[in-house]
Scaffold this active site. Structure first.
Site, PDB file in Angstrom:
ATOM      1  N   ASP A 142       0.840  -1.191   0.000  1.00  0.00           N
ATOM      2  CA  ASP A 142       0.000   0.000   0.000  1.00  0.00           C
ATOM      3  C   ASP A 142       0.881   1.249   0.000  1.00  0.00           C
ATOM      4  O   ASP A 142       1.759   1.400   0.862  1.00  0.00           O
ATOM      5  CB  ASP A 142      -0.888  -0.026   1.248  1.00  0.00           C
ATOM      6  N   ALA A 143       0.628   2.163  -0.932  1.00  0.00           N
ATOM      7  CA  ALA A 143       1.397   3.403  -1.013  1.00  0.00           C
ATOM      8  C   ALA A 143       1.253   4.257   0.242  1.00  0.00           C
ATOM      9  O   ALA A 143       2.128   5.081   0.539  1.00  0.00           O
ATOM     10  CB  ALA A 143       0.958   4.212  -2.234  1.00  0.00           C
ATOM     11  N   GLU A 160       2.918   9.011 -12.318  1.00  0.00           N
ATOM     12  CA  GLU A 160       1.511   9.070 -12.739  1.00  0.00           C
ATOM     13  C   GLU A 160       0.603   8.107 -11.975  1.00  0.00           C
ATOM     14  O   GLU A 160      -0.149   7.332 -12.562  1.00  0.00           O
ATOM     15  CB  GLU A 160       1.430   8.778 -14.235  1.00  0.00           C
TER      16      GLU A 160
END
Length: 277
Positions: A142-143, A160
């Site tokens: 998870d970022a 992006e």
């Protein structure tokens, strides 16, 4: 002009996805649309999911023949990552997608190690099988809660992806945590023009300090235009007719609503280099 039922459905679908993307709810909607699209498009030859980059005159980046079909997506990665010298460094890419950018940078910039992290387990499994490069690994995570200790990396690359994170500020805090002092955050993405100031302020939050920022909207427009024939070919080949307009918005082909907004300045695409003090 009278539209056929299928044409009407296609137009309604395009309008819906565009309106969803303009609202906070788009993050939840794209949570499901993104995996669907990547499964439909995710054959072995689709290893890039990002927009493109091209200069005028052309950048002319020297590429192997096997990389040439992905030139414009590769050039966006190259411009982001080469803001510093990654040779011999320990690098993390957050949201590595189908791994094309991670593979290219690991092969050409010679980092000591390169870890690609993505939330989508299917994408991670695809990358683990598809990209066999020394020093390159892919992990699921998870970022907003990076599964690494403090001060783990010399550089973090993010291309992006951050526009879809539910808490961008938390992501930036996590980047600051896992970077070593003196490490760099190499970031590129797009935002609506009214969100630029908030984006800039969140990025340059201690311990991160802005080193460089550049508006590359014109270069991205050129890259998208140059890549549109291939994107349209893939969409027509792999998507049912009534979803092709959705897919063109997702791929941002020339003439799509997102493409036009970027071209006229309603959204902006920028590249950043930040350092951890």
């Amino acid at each position: 002009m009278v539209r056929s039922p299928s044409e009407t459905l296609e137009k309604v679908g395009a309008d819906l996805v565009y309106r969803i993307s303009a609202m906070p709810m788009y993050k939840k909607a794209f949570k499901y649309w993104y995996p669907f699209m990547t499964k439909r498009m995710g054959h072995d030859d689709v290893v890039f999911l990002n927009w493109g980059y091209e200069q005028d005159p052309p950048l002319g980046l020297k590429l192997d023949e096997s990389d040439e079909e992905n030139r414009y997506s590769i050039q966006l990665y190259h411009q982001t990552a080469t803001q510093i010298d990654l040779a011999g460094k320990k690098v993390l890419e957050v949201s590595s997608g189908h791994g094309g950018g991670a593979s290219f940078l690991a092969r050409t910039l010679k980092p000591a190690s390169y870890t690609g992290l993505d939330f989508n387990p299917d994408g991670v499994a695809f990358c683990q099988q598809r990209h066999q490069v020394p020093g390159l690994e892919f992990v699921q995570g998870d970022a907003l809660n990076l599964p690494f200790p403090d001060n783990s990396f010399d550089a973090v690359v993010n291309v992006e992806a951050s526009h879809i994170y539910p808490d961008f500020a938390q992501f930036v805090r996590e980047v600051g945590r896992v970077l070593r002092p003196g490490g760099h955050f190499l970031h590129t993405d797009f935002r609506a023009k009214e969100d630029i100031e908030s984006w800039q302020q969140t990025l340059a939050t201690p311990p991160l300090r802005l080193v460089n920022e550049r508006d590359i909207s014109r270069e991205v427009v050129r890259g998208l235009a140059a890549n549109s024939p291939r994107s349209n070919e893939l969409i027509n080949e792999r998507m049912p007719f009534f979803l092709r307009r959705f897919a063109r918005e997702f791929a941002v082909v020339e003439g799509s609503l997102f493409y036009r907004d970027l071209d006229r300045g309603e959204i902006t695409y920028r590249i950043f280099d930040l350092v951890k003090d």
